[in-house]
Design an enzyme around this catalytic site. Sequence first.
Site, short mmCIF file in Angstrom:
data_model
loop_
_atom_site.label_atom_id
_atom_site.label_comp_id
_atom_site.label_asym_id
_atom_site.label_seq_id
_atom_site.Cartn_x
_atom_site.Cartn_y
_atom_site.Cartn_z
N GLY A 56 35.94 60.79 63.79
CA GLY A 56 36.85 59.66 63.91
C GLY A 56 38.29 60.15 63.94
N CYS A 57 39.19 59.31 63.51
CA CYS A 57 40.61 59.66 63.49
C CYS A 57 40.82 60.92 62.66
CB CYS A 57 41.40 58.51 62.88
SG CYS A 57 43.15 58.88 62.65
N PHE A 58 41.55 61.87 63.21
CA PHE A 58 41.72 63.13 62.47
C PHE A 58 42.47 62.95 61.17
CE2 PHE A 58 44.39 64.23 66.48
CZ PHE A 58 45.41 63.35 66.18
#
EC number: 1.8.4.11
Length: 178
Positions: free
Chosen positions: A12-14
């Site tokens: 997902g979002c880093f």
Amino acid sequence: MADTELATVAGGCFWCIEAPFKELRGVESVTSGYCGGHVENPSYEAVCREETGHAEAVQIEYDPDELDYEDILAVFFTVHDPTTVDRQGPDVGSQYRSGVFYHDDEQKEAAEAFIEELEADGIYDDPIVTEVSPLETFYEAEGYHQDYFEKNPNSTYCTVNINPKLSKLRERFADKLA
């Protein structure tokens, strides 16, 4: 100081993966970036438009005397949902896919065995869709993506999406925290 090793994961979002790993003892650095795509030097905007094939990922430099690769995998599979295709929470798109990008055959075998064990133990209700692929190139993300949670702990995105991951990490891996 011992030699360090690298692990690269996408979940997902880093920002959501970077923050938990930064709290672990033995982690020397966590870098947000992109991997698994087909365009050299991708920009955040192009990745978000799904033009490059890259996943948002983090590269973790760690001391194997303090933390082993299986610990990395255990934390990774705890702080994201490996059963959703191209999605983590509110973030949707192929750049948010779940992936382990291995650096050598030993990491590949460890990741595959770890996933098989999770599946055999019935940890998740749905099948794990995490891709296990060789790391070809890791591109460091733009500077404003690095240490995002540390710089923006009170942003709504962080409080809603990252704080629950940190709580889960602190509860389950208290013995591994820095």
